[in-house]
Scaffold this motif. Structure first.
Motif, mmCIF file in Angstrom:
data_model
loop_
_atom_site.group_PDB
_atom_site.id
_atom_site.type_symbol
_atom_site.label_atom_id
_atom_site.label_comp_id
_atom_site.label_asym_id
_atom_site.label_seq_id
_atom_site.Cartn_x
_atom_site.Cartn_y
_atom_site.Cartn_z
ATOM 1 N N UNK A 117 81.650 1.198 108.914
ATOM 2 C CA UNK A 117 82.684 0.190 108.650
ATOM 3 C C UNK A 117 82.119 -1.180 108.265
ATOM 4 N N UNK A 118 80.823 -1.384 108.491
ATOM 5 C CA UNK A 118 80.166 -2.639 108.137
ATOM 6 C C UNK A 118 79.386 -2.503 106.829
ATOM 7 N N UNK A 119 79.661 -1.427 106.082
ATOM 8 C CA UNK A 119 79.066 -1.261 104.757
ATOM 9 C C UNK A 119 77.819 -0.408 104.692
ATOM 10 N N UNK A 120 77.381 0.182 105.790
ATOM 11 C CA UNK A 120 76.170 1.000 105.769
ATOM 12 C C UNK A 120 76.384 2.248 104.923
ATOM 13 N N UNK A 121 75.385 2.565 104.102
ATOM 14 C CA UNK A 121 75.406 3.772 103.278
ATOM 15 C C UNK A 121 74.058 4.459 103.398
ATOM 16 N N UNK A 122 74.075 5.769 103.589
ATOM 17 C CA UNK A 122 72.821 6.515 103.628
ATOM 18 C C UNK A 122 72.110 6.400 102.293
ATOM 19 N N UNK A 170 69.516 -4.490 102.499
ATOM 20 C CA UNK A 170 68.486 -4.240 103.518
ATOM 21 C C UNK A 170 68.401 -2.746 103.796
ATOM 22 N N UNK A 171 67.184 -2.212 103.828
ATOM 23 C CA UNK A 171 66.995 -0.810 104.188
ATOM 24 C C UNK A 171 66.556 -0.734 105.644
ATOM 25 N N UNK A 172 67.294 0.058 106.416
ATOM 26 C CA UNK A 172 66.936 0.348 107.801
ATOM 27 C C UNK A 172 66.599 1.814 107.910
ATOM 28 N N UNK A 173 65.742 2.146 108.856
ATOM 29 C CA UNK A 173 65.494 3.538 109.204
ATOM 30 C C UNK A 173 65.960 3.718 110.628
ATOM 31 N N UNK A 202 69.684 6.341 120.397
ATOM 32 C CA UNK A 202 70.007 7.504 121.229
ATOM 33 C C UNK A 202 70.736 8.584 120.449
ATOM 34 N N UNK A 203 71.650 8.187 119.563
ATOM 35 C CA UNK A 203 72.512 9.133 118.852
ATOM 36 C C UNK A 203 72.677 8.642 117.420
ATOM 37 N N UNK A 204 72.012 9.290 116.494
ATOM 38 C CA UNK A 204 71.992 8.829 115.113
ATOM 39 C C UNK A 204 73.375 8.913 114.459
ATOM 40 N N UNK A 205 74.134 9.972 114.739
ATOM 41 C CA UNK A 205 75.471 10.120 114.137
ATOM 42 C C UNK A 205 76.428 9.044 114.658
ATOM 43 N N UNK A 257 60.592 18.472 112.143
ATOM 44 C CA UNK A 257 60.151 19.475 113.105
ATOM 45 C C UNK A 257 61.131 19.523 114.276
ATOM 46 N N UNK A 258 60.638 19.608 115.492
ATOM 47 C CA UNK A 258 61.506 19.580 116.672
ATOM 48 C C UNK A 258 61.408 18.230 117.369
ATOM 49 N N UNK A 259 61.016 17.195 116.611
ATOM 50 C CA UNK A 259 60.736 15.895 117.219
ATOM 51 C C UNK A 259 61.819 14.846 116.994
ATOM 52 N N UNK A 260 62.284 14.700 115.752
ATOM 53 C CA UNK A 260 63.166 13.579 115.422
ATOM 54 C C UNK A 260 64.244 13.970 114.423
ATOM 55 N N UNK A 261 65.369 13.266 114.507
ATOM 56 C CA UNK A 261 66.312 13.146 113.403
ATOM 57 C C UNK A 261 66.021 11.785 112.792
ATOM 58 N N UNK A 262 65.947 11.727 111.463
ATOM 59 C CA UNK A 262 65.580 10.497 110.764
ATOM 60 C C UNK A 262 66.521 10.252 109.597
ATOM 61 N N UNK A 263 66.750 8.984 109.289
ATOM 62 C CA UNK A 263 67.479 8.648 108.064
ATOM 63 C C UNK A 263 67.147 7.221 107.652
ATOM 64 N N UNK A 264 67.365 6.958 106.374
ATOM 65 C CA UNK A 264 67.320 5.609 105.826
ATOM 66 C C UNK A 264 68.754 5.246 105.467
#
Length: 146
Positions: free
Chosen positions: A110-115, A137-140, A99-102, A123-130
């Motif tokens: 705090x659990x070690x996630x790094x972009x 482990x890589x998550x998107x 729902x909210x990427x930020x 476009x006007x469709x999505x905010x995305x990140x890896x």
């Protein structure tokens, strides 16, 4: 012959407690945790004298599960290079719609996630990140806009 469903994706981790905490912070629920050992387990995965433990994580109210596995014997091995880039052959990443990427990133840091790169707008469709989590482990993450 038809596929009935995809049950889960298994990910080998070095610290099961850390991985469970990370995916719980993402919003998944622990479905169960148990040791896996014995000759049947070794015959399935092709390793001798397997002793492992799994934690099954599920997406609440939706299909989709992750099986987090740690190997006690034989020990898990690390691929070279230890932190593989996103274009490495093999399992690439697991993507979650959020729902909210930020907010999700704030809970996971705090659990070690790094972009891996940046949060970008498609476009006007999505905010995305890896992002990289426990054991590399890589998550998107994808947040639908509008």
């Amino acid at each position: 012959m038809t596929i009935k469903r995809m049950d889960n994706v298994a990910i080998v981790v070095d610290d099961l407690d850390v991985a469970v905490a990370f995916f719980t912070a993402l919003g998944m629920e622990l479905e169960g945790r148990m040791p896996i050992e014995g000759s049947w387990a070794g015959r399935v995965v092709g390793l001798d004298d397997v002793r492992s433990e799994i934690a099954m994580m599920r997406v609440p109210g939706a299909p989709g599960r992750l099986e987090l596995t740690t190997y006690h014997h034989p020990e898990a091995i690390t691929a070279e290079p230890e932190v593989s880039p996103p274009n490495t052959l093999g399992l690439h990443r697991v993507m979650f719609a959020v729902d909210d990427i930020e907010d999700t990133l704030a809970r996971l840091r705090p659990h070690g996630a790094e972009l891996v790169g940046e949060v970008v707008r498609y476009e006007d469709s999505y905010l995305l990140c890896y992002l990289r989590g426990p054991s590399g482990i890589i998550l998107a993450l994808a947040q639908q806009l509008g």
